[in-house]
Design a protein around this motif. Structure first.
Motif, PDB file in Angstrom:
ATOM      1  N   MET A 115       0.837  -1.206   0.000  1.00 28.59           N
ATOM      2  CA  MET A 115       0.000   0.000   0.000  1.00 28.59           C
ATOM      3  C   MET A 115       0.866   1.247   0.000  1.00 28.59           C
ATOM      4  O   MET A 115       1.947   1.289   0.574  1.00 28.59           O
ATOM      5  CB  MET A 115      -0.888   0.014   1.250  1.00 28.59           C
ATOM      6  N   ASN A 116       0.357   2.255  -0.643  1.00 26.34           N
ATOM      7  CA  ASN A 116       1.094   3.506  -0.762  1.00 26.34           C
ATOM      8  C   ASN A 116       0.663   4.460   0.358  1.00 26.34           C
ATOM      9  O   ASN A 116      -0.439   4.991   0.343  1.00 26.34           O
ATOM     10  CB  ASN A 116       0.796   4.100  -2.143  1.00 26.34           C
ATOM     11  N   ILE A 117       1.562   4.652   1.317  1.00 21.28           N
ATOM     12  CA  ILE A 117       1.182   5.449   2.491  1.00 21.28           C
ATOM     13  C   ILE A 117       0.923   6.905   2.112  1.00 21.28           C
ATOM     14  O   ILE A 117      -0.031   7.529   2.600  1.00 21.28           O
ATOM     15  CB  ILE A 117       2.282   5.357   3.575  1.00 21.28           C
ATOM     16  N   GLY A 118       1.748   7.441   1.228  1.00 20.89           N
ATOM     17  CA  GLY A 118       1.573   8.839   0.823  1.00 20.89           C
ATOM     18  C   GLY A 118       0.196   9.066   0.206  1.00 20.89           C
ATOM     19  O   GLY A 118      -0.486  10.042   0.521  1.00 20.89           O
ATOM     20  N   ARG A 119      -0.211   8.102  -0.663  1.00 19.67           N
ATOM     21  CA  ARG A 119      -1.506   8.278  -1.301  1.00 19.67           C
ATOM     22  C   ARG A 119      -2.627   8.164  -0.267  1.00 19.67           C
ATOM     23  O   ARG A 119      -3.617   8.901  -0.298  1.00 19.67           O
ATOM     24  CB  ARG A 119      -1.686   7.214  -2.387  1.00 19.67           C
ATOM     25  N   GLN A 120      -2.448   7.227   0.687  1.00 18.91           N
ATOM     26  CA  GLN A 120      -3.471   7.076   1.729  1.00 18.91           C
ATOM     27  C   GLN A 120      -3.614   8.345   2.557  1.00 18.91           C
ATOM     28  O   GLN A 120      -4.717   8.748   2.921  1.00 18.91           O
ATOM     29  CB  GLN A 120      -3.097   5.918   2.646  1.00 18.91           C
ATOM     30  N   LEU A 121      -2.454   8.979   2.830  1.00 26.78           N
ATOM     31  CA  LEU A 121      -2.488  10.205   3.622  1.00 26.78           C
ATOM     32  C   LEU A 121      -3.271  11.287   2.874  1.00 26.78           C
ATOM     33  O   LEU A 121      -4.142  11.962   3.432  1.00 26.78           O
ATOM     34  CB  LEU A 121      -1.059  10.678   3.903  1.00 26.78           C
ATOM     35  N   LYS A 122      -2.971  11.411   1.569  1.00 27.74           N
ATOM     36  CA  LYS A 122      -3.640  12.437   0.772  1.00 27.74           C
ATOM     37  C   LYS A 122      -5.146  12.150   0.683  1.00 27.74           C
ATOM     38  O   LYS A 122      -5.977  13.059   0.792  1.00 27.74           O
ATOM     39  CB  LYS A 122      -3.024  12.463  -0.627  1.00 27.74           C
ATOM     40  N   GLU A 123      -5.483  10.859   0.528  1.00 24.95           N
ATOM     41  CA  GLU A 123      -6.901  10.509   0.450  1.00 24.95           C
ATOM     42  C   GLU A 123      -7.617  10.833   1.752  1.00 24.95           C
ATOM     43  O   GLU A 123      -8.706  11.399   1.759  1.00 24.95           O
ATOM     44  CB  GLU A 123      -7.060   9.023   0.128  1.00 24.95           C
ATOM     45  N   GLY A 124      -6.984  10.454   2.874  1.00 26.12           N
ATOM     46  CA  GLY A 124      -7.625  10.663   4.167  1.00 26.12           C
ATOM     47  C   GLY A 124      -7.853  12.130   4.456  1.00 26.12           C
ATOM     48  O   GLY A 124      -8.896  12.525   4.965  1.00 26.12           O
ATOM     49  N   LEU A 125      -6.845  12.956   4.151  1.00 28.43           N
ATOM     50  CA  LEU A 125      -6.962  14.359   4.512  1.00 28.43           C
ATOM     51  C   LEU A 125      -7.731  15.163   3.474  1.00 28.43           C
ATOM     52  O   LEU A 125      -8.475  16.071   3.816  1.00 28.43           O
ATOM     53  CB  LEU A 125      -5.564  14.971   4.700  1.00 28.43           C
ATOM     54  N   ILE A 126      -7.550  14.841   2.186  1.00 23.44           N
ATOM     55  CA  ILE A 126      -8.123  15.729   1.173  1.00 23.44           C
ATOM     56  C   ILE A 126      -9.063  15.012   0.219  1.00 23.44           C
ATOM     57  O   ILE A 126     -10.285  15.146   0.330  1.00 23.44           O
ATOM     58  CB  ILE A 126      -6.999  16.440   0.377  1.00 23.44           C
ATOM     59  N   THR A 127      -8.535  14.214  -0.704  1.00 23.18           N
ATOM     60  CA  THR A 127      -9.388  13.764  -1.813  1.00 23.18           C
ATOM     61  C   THR A 127     -10.498  12.824  -1.366  1.00 23.18           C
ATOM     62  O   THR A 127     -11.532  12.742  -2.005  1.00 23.18           O
ATOM     63  CB  THR A 127      -8.560  13.071  -2.900  1.00 23.18           C
ATOM     64  N   GLN A 128     -10.293  12.055  -0.293  1.00 24.60           N
ATOM     65  CA  GLN A 128     -11.363  11.194   0.215  1.00 24.60           C
ATOM     66  C   GLN A 128     -11.682  11.561   1.663  1.00 24.60           C
ATOM     67  O   GLN A 128     -11.969  10.692   2.483  1.00 24.60           O
ATOM     68  CB  GLN A 128     -10.947   9.718   0.131  1.00 24.60           C
TER      69      GLN A 128
END
Lengths: 346, 199
Positions: free
Chosen positions: B1-14
């Motif tokens: 899993m890509n942690i950076g993408r998860q962080l961005k999803e959690g805070l912004i895009t999702q």
């Protein structure tokens, strides 16, 4: 003889005939119609009424200009609609309220209710009423203490220290039970006569007190064809019928007259419920809208926790406008009912 | 899993509140002061992370048909822990959050993440998902608390900033919660569509 040589053929699409009406001219008519009530407010409450109106108008124009400057949109300050909002908001506020308070109401009305929803013509409730509702919910104390015009005709200018507050007629017409209402209604009748009420020598919001001058302004608007008679007549008529049939004290006629001339009914019916963006398009729809406003006004006055229901009743009906428009849509010429059903079913 | 993408999803895009529109009830109800928002946000973050990890760990042995019931049992267990801990160590916050801590059991963010993420992904990924989604929730809560407490009550974390007569009290009422949340969602959608256009 026609000068065929110099005749230019200009080919454009319709419309070819244009009226001289602009948003600006309509708004100017509304402003003219409100002037008698404003002059009376100055006469009644002192010059501070004029100052408050001026501050409110300037505030509304400033916030409109500011928002459009920040968002880089074409400026619509000169269409005068913000002037009308500013005047209406100051009309429904008590005259001794601090200037910064009405500026907060202006900001809410113009930036949040009007501009964030797309500017003129796209607001879903009347901006001035929304501004008042916010002020009432935030500063209930100031918004419900009224100046007694008989005591401080001149003293109200500038200072808000030595002001005698008075209950509005509507406050007298409310009570915990029938006996209490009957007693306070008798008191009201001895304080203010019906002609006092009609002329506006009573406590209340700045511009709402004089029923006579508001009716004059409203008739002017109807004569200029700025508004249709349907909304105000249905609104005031509904309130009249309901209060006549169900008086809470005194005789039906007495109760009806005090209900009609006390509070903001005239101002609301002629100037607020007729706002183009927040009232139905068809005449049938406007009748329904007016009746709905009247029913809600009486219900709030009788059973609600507030004394006055005009503001909220109009805002509630504003939210029904889309629905009313949908069901009063006229049938297109040449089609029959079944076609309409088919078309809407798609 | 890509942690950076998860962080961005959690805070912004999702973002759970502003994009997925989950957990709106608690968001509007408790965001009247910064301390409330912080308490609620951290509680959800802890419960979300813990339940994500446990659900992800037991996902292979849970029968498909009763998985929702199992999720609820796991979540309710952690909610009880957090509720009791709050009452023991920070009674003031527990008092002001009241029923909304027990109600985290039915908060759709936690059940939603269990169903859509941790039931399908590994323990490590679910752990980070819980933390980032919890952070996204907390960030929105704090933003709302900041606006509503500062403008509505004139204080920040109980310290008076604006003199008592000025604040716009309507913002601390329920209608203020609806207004602020609505405009935050609108701002978020506007920003997301702007950044999409930019690409």
């Amino acid at each position: 003889m026609t000068d065929y040589k110099n005749l230019k053929l200009i080919a454009t699409s319709s419309p070819h005939i244009r009226g001289s009406e602009r948003t600006q001219t309509i708004m100017l008519d509304v402003i003219i119609a409100m002037l008698p009530a404003l002059i009376f407010a100055c006469f009644n409450f002192g010059l501070r009424a004029l100052c408050l109106t001026a501050v409110s108008v300037a505030g509304c124009m400033f916030f409109e200009w500011l928002y459009q400057k920040v968002m880089k949109k074409p400026s619509s300050v000169m269409d005068l609609s913000s002037v009308v909002t500013g005047m209406l908001l100051s009309f429904v506020c008590p005259v001794q309220m601090p200037y910064w308070m009405i500026l907060i109401g202006d900001a809410f009305a113009i930036i949040i209710v009007k501009q964030l929803f797309g500017g003129i013509g796209k607001n879903f409730v009347n901006p001035a009423l929304a501004g008042r509702a916010v002020l009432l919910a935030s500063y209930a104390g100031t918004m419900t203490s009224w100046v007694d015009p008989a005591v401080n005709k001149a003293a109200a200018f500038g200072s808000n220290v030595d002001i005698v507050t008075a209950a509005t007629p509507l406050a007298y017409m409310k009570g915990p039970d029938a006996a209490a209402i009957a007693a306070s209604f008798d008191q009201l009748k001895s304080t203010y006569s019906v002609s006092n009420m009609f002329l506006g020598q009573i406590g209340g919001s700045m511009g709402e007190v004089s029923a006579l001058l508001l009716i004059v302004g409203g008739v002017y608007l109807i004569w200029r064809k700025v508004i249709n008679w349907q909304t105000p007549v249905a609104y005031i008529g509904t309130v009249a019928v309901l209060t006549f049939l169900f008086p809470r004290a005194g005789t039906g006629v007495e109760w009806m007259l005090y209900s009609l001339f006390g509070g903001g009914l005239m101002l609301g019916a002629f100037f607020m419920a007729t706002d183009y963006a927040t009232s139905p398009v068809t005449k049938k729809g406007q009748l329904i809208f007016g009746v709905g406003c009247g029913v809600f006004t009486v219900l709030i006055r009788y059973f609600g926790s507030y004394n006055e229901g005009v503001c909220y009743s109009i805002m509630v009906m504003n939210l029904f406008v889309a629905l009313i428009d949908k069901y009063t849509k006229p049938v297109r010429f040449g089609t029959v009912k079944s076609d309409k059903k088919e078309a809407s079913g798609k | 899993m890509n942690i950076g993408r998860q962080l961005k999803e959690g805070l912004i895009t999702q973002n759970p509140v502003l994009v997925q529109m989950l957990g709106l009830c608690s968001t509007m109800a408790i965001t009247t002061s910064i301390m409330n928002g912080l308490g609620m946000g951290v509680s959800v973050l802890i419960i979300l992370t813990a339940s994500n990890v446990v659900i992800s760990a037991i996902r292979k042995i849970v029968p498909d048909k009763i998985r929702i019931a199992m999720f609820i049992v796991v979540i309710a267990g952690f909610v009880t822990c957090v509720d009791l801990l709050l009452q023991a160590f920070v009674p003031a916050i527990a008092e002001s959050l009241g029923v909304f801590i027990p109600l985290i059991v039915v908060n759709c963010i936690i059940l939603g993440r269990a169903e859509s993420f941790s039931y399908k992904n590994g323990v490590a990924g679910s752990f980070f998902d819980g933390i980032f989604q919890g952070l996204g929730y907390t960030a929105v809560l704090l933003a709302m608390c900041f606006i509503r407490e500062l403008l509505g009550a004139g204080t920040l974390a109980g310290v008076r900033i604006i003199p008592e007569q000025f604040p716009v009290g309507v913002l601390t009422l329920p209608v203020g919660g609806f207004l602020v949340l609505g405009f935050l969602i609108a701002a978020m959608q506007w920003a997301l569509s702007k950044s999409k256009e930019g690409k």
